[in-house]
Design an enzyme around this catalytic site. Structure first.
Site, PDB file in Angstrom:
ATOM      1  N   SER A 164       0.955  -1.120   0.020  1.00 19.74           N
ATOM      2  CA  SER A 164      -0.017   0.134  -0.088  1.00 19.74           C
ATOM      3  C   SER A 164       0.909   1.130  -0.043  1.00 19.74           C
ATOM      4  O   SER A 164       1.989   1.071   0.407  1.00 19.74           O
ATOM      5  CB  SER A 164      -0.857   0.112   1.507  1.00 19.74           C
ATOM      6  OG  SER A 164      -0.153   0.118   2.389  1.00 19.74           O
ATOM      7  N   ASP A 220      -0.568  -1.525  -4.230  1.00 24.12           N
ATOM      8  CA  ASP A 220      -2.066  -1.877  -3.836  1.00 24.12           C
ATOM      9  C   ASP A 220      -2.826  -0.461  -3.560  1.00 24.12           C
ATOM     10  O   ASP A 220      -2.285   0.476  -2.891  1.00 24.12           O
ATOM     11  CB  ASP A 220      -2.087  -2.467  -2.487  1.00 24.12           C
ATOM     12  CG  ASP A 220      -3.325  -2.987  -2.112  1.00 24.12           C
ATOM     13  OD1 ASP A 220      -4.184  -3.298  -2.831  1.00 24.12           O
ATOM     14  OD2 ASP A 220      -3.596  -3.162  -0.856  1.00 24.12           O
ATOM     15  N   GLU A 273     -10.040  -0.509 -10.674  1.00 25.47           N
ATOM     16  CA  GLU A 273     -11.236  -0.565  -9.787  1.00 25.47           C
ATOM     17  C   GLU A 273     -12.429   0.070 -10.284  1.00 25.47           C
ATOM     18  O   GLU A 273     -12.316   1.264 -10.558  1.00 25.47           O
ATOM     19  CB  GLU A 273     -10.632  -0.276  -8.379  1.00 25.47           C
ATOM     20  CG  GLU A 273     -11.932  -0.359  -7.368  1.00 25.47           C
ATOM     21  CD  GLU A 273     -11.445  -0.472  -5.758  1.00 25.47           C
ATOM     22  OE1 GLU A 273     -10.245  -0.770  -5.370  1.00 25.47           O
ATOM     23  OE2 GLU A 273     -12.311  -0.132  -5.180  1.00 25.47           O
ATOM     24  N   HIS A 305     -10.792  -8.113  -3.054  1.00 22.37           N
ATOM     25  CA  HIS A 305     -10.008  -7.481  -2.152  1.00 22.37           C
ATOM     26  C   HIS A 305     -10.741  -7.974  -0.974  1.00 22.37           C
ATOM     27  O   HIS A 305     -11.919  -8.516  -0.735  1.00 22.37           O
ATOM     28  CB  HIS A 305     -10.279  -5.915  -2.306  1.00 22.37           C
ATOM     29  CG  HIS A 305      -9.090  -5.349  -3.312  1.00 22.37           C
ATOM     30  ND1 HIS A 305      -8.166  -4.654  -2.787  1.00 22.37           N
ATOM     31  CD2 HIS A 305      -9.281  -5.579  -4.670  1.00 22.37           C
ATOM     32  CE1 HIS A 305      -7.416  -4.234  -4.034  1.00 22.37           C
ATOM     33  NE2 HIS A 305      -8.012  -4.988  -4.984  1.00 22.37           N
ATOM     34  N   VAL A 339      -5.025 -10.496   0.739  1.00 22.88           N
ATOM     35  CA  VAL A 339      -5.054 -10.560   1.980  1.00 22.88           C
ATOM     36  C   VAL A 339      -4.126  -9.560   2.923  1.00 22.88           C
ATOM     37  O   VAL A 339      -2.858  -9.687   2.485  1.00 22.88           O
ATOM     38  CB  VAL A 339      -4.884 -11.882   2.533  1.00 22.88           C
ATOM     39  CG1 VAL A 339      -4.729 -12.430   4.004  1.00 22.88           C
ATOM     40  CG2 VAL A 339      -5.920 -13.168   1.812  1.00 22.88           C
ATOM     41  N   ASN A 340      -4.701  -9.038   3.824  1.00 26.83           N
ATOM     42  CA  ASN A 340      -3.645  -8.228   4.456  1.00 26.83           C
ATOM     43  C   ASN A 340      -3.912  -8.269   5.931  1.00 26.83           C
ATOM     44  O   ASN A 340      -3.125  -8.892   6.715  1.00 26.83           O
ATOM     45  CB  ASN A 340      -4.092  -6.554   4.187  1.00 26.83           C
ATOM     46  CG  ASN A 340      -3.147  -5.800   4.881  1.00 26.83           C
ATOM     47  OD1 ASN A 340      -2.052  -6.161   5.531  1.00 26.83           O
ATOM     48  ND2 ASN A 340      -3.315  -4.624   4.669  1.00 26.83           N
ATOM     49  N   THR A 341      -5.126  -8.012   6.601  1.00 24.28           N
ATOM     50  CA  THR A 341      -5.356  -8.002   7.925  1.00 24.28           C
ATOM     51  C   THR A 341      -5.189  -9.275   8.540  1.00 24.28           C
ATOM     52  O   THR A 341      -4.496  -9.218   9.588  1.00 24.28           O
ATOM     53  CB  THR A 341      -6.794  -7.580   8.207  1.00 24.28           C
ATOM     54  OG1 THR A 341      -7.009  -6.184   7.554  1.00 24.28           O
ATOM     55  CG2 THR A 341      -7.249  -7.310   9.627  1.00 24.28           C
TER      56      THR A 341
HETATM   57  P1  13P Z   1      -8.076  -7.481   4.310  1.00 26.58           P
HETATM   58  O1  13P Z   1      -7.241  -6.589   5.076  1.00 26.58           O
HETATM   59  O2  13P Z   1      -9.250  -7.401   4.633  1.00 26.58           O
HETATM   60  O3  13P Z   1      -7.211  -8.820   4.277  1.00 26.58           O
HETATM   61  O4  13P Z   1      -7.883  -6.662   2.730  1.00 26.58           O
HETATM   62  C1  13P Z   1      -6.715  -6.851   1.931  1.00 26.58           C
HETATM   63  C2  13P Z   1      -6.716  -6.004   0.694  1.00 26.58           C
HETATM   64  O5  13P Z   1      -8.074  -6.173   0.111  1.00 26.58           O
HETATM   65  C3  13P Z   1      -5.660  -5.336   0.343  1.00 26.58           C
HETATM   66  O6  13P Z   1      -6.126  -4.409  -0.768  1.00 26.58           O
END
Ligand code: 13P
Length: 287
Positions: free
Chosen positions: A49, A84, A135, A207, A230-232
């Site tokens: 990001s 991202d 997007e 996403h 996947v991030n969180t």
């Molecule tokens: P999450 O943090 O919900 O997994 O989303 C990640 C994401 O969409 C990054 O662009």
């Protein structure tokens, strides 16, 4: 092997699986994702990001670190380094800095402006062999300062953006960044099906991969999703494992305060989460 994300996603869409994009924050994160991809023989996308890029001192640092790490760790599976939710300026910077893929998120503009700006980024990126994600609609919730109301994408607008020569498309279908609220209505598969039909063969991006139940993940892949972000979830695994280590007082035993020891459980936790996702997305053994 550092590559753009175009071919890996065309292959994924054709063969009915999705490639995971895992967002990175630092050296440990990057190493954990790369090693897991290699162990799973899976293609992978490293997501950065704008906030994470800034945290790591800039996109040039990130590109240099990833390039060197892929070489030093002998990573032979396809790896894409992807911006991202990029702004127009951020996408240009990443193209210069050596990223192999960028997302230009023009979803907060009107459709005409989104079309114009996306077109410019596509021309610039493609002249350097860099893939582009765009997007339409918006992803609900907040990620690194990027907020969205969660509008479901209009299929005709998706078709307009897809026709600009982008490589893959993120379309809001009720997905949310971060944890899903208890009253979440689930993904809008009717909208996804319309988008799939309107964009003819375009790999779609889901996403907000954290917390989407396995059956919904599988159904979205069957409806054209070829990339899942996947991030969180990696952040939650890392935090839980680190907390457990400290609460057990392990940082105070011997040289448990050594950062290489202190960060090891979190590192292993990220690896486990990434492996679990790659298995769920069906990308294991597909490198
Ligand atoms: P999450 O943090 O919900 O997994 O989303 C990640 C994401 O969409 C990054 O662009």
């Amino acid at each position: 092997m550092l590559v753009n994300a175009r071919d890996m996603l065309i292959k994924a869409k054709k063969e009915g699986y999705a490639v995971g994009q895992f967002n990175i924050n630092n050296l440990e994160w990057t190493k954990a994702v790369l090693l897991t991809a290699q162990e799973c023989n899976s293609p992978v996308i490293l997501g950065v990001s704008e906030g994470a890029g800034k945290y790591m001192t800039g996109f040039k640092t990130v590109a240099a670190m990833v390039k060197a790490m892929v070489e030093e760790l002998n990573i032979t599976v396809p790896v894409a380094l992807h911006l991202d939710h990029g702004t127009y300026e951020g996408a240009q910077k990443c193209i210069e800095a050596g990223f192999t893929s960028v997302m230009f998120d023009g979803s907060h503009y009107g459709i005409e402006e989104n079309v114009e700006k996306t077109k410019e980024i596509v021309a610039l990126a493609h002249s350097k062999g860099i893939s582009v994600e765009a997007e339409v609609g918006s992803i609900g919730g907040e990620e690194d300062g990027v907020t969205g109301k969660g509008e479901v994408a209009d299929a005709q607008e998706c078709a307009m953006i897809a026709a600009l020569g982008i490589d893959f498309l993120a379309a809001g279908i009720g997905n949310i960044h971060g944890k899903y609220p208890a009253n979440w209505q689930g993904l809008d598969f009717e909208a996804l099906e319309k988008i799939m039909n309107a964009t003819e063969g375009m790999p779609l991006v889901l996403h907000g991969g954290t917390g989407i139940p396995a059956d919904m993940i599988k159904k979205s892949i069957s409806l054209g999703v070829a990339k899942i972000n996947v991030n969180t979830e990696c952040q939650l695994s890392f935090a839980a494992a680190t907390r457990e280590y400290i609460e057990a007082g392990k940082d105070q035993q011997g040289k448990g305060y050594d950062p290489r020891k202190l960060l090891a459980p979190g590192f292993e936790a990220i690896k486990a989460t990434v492996k679990e996702k790659m298995e769920l997305f069906g990308s294991v053994g597909k490198a």
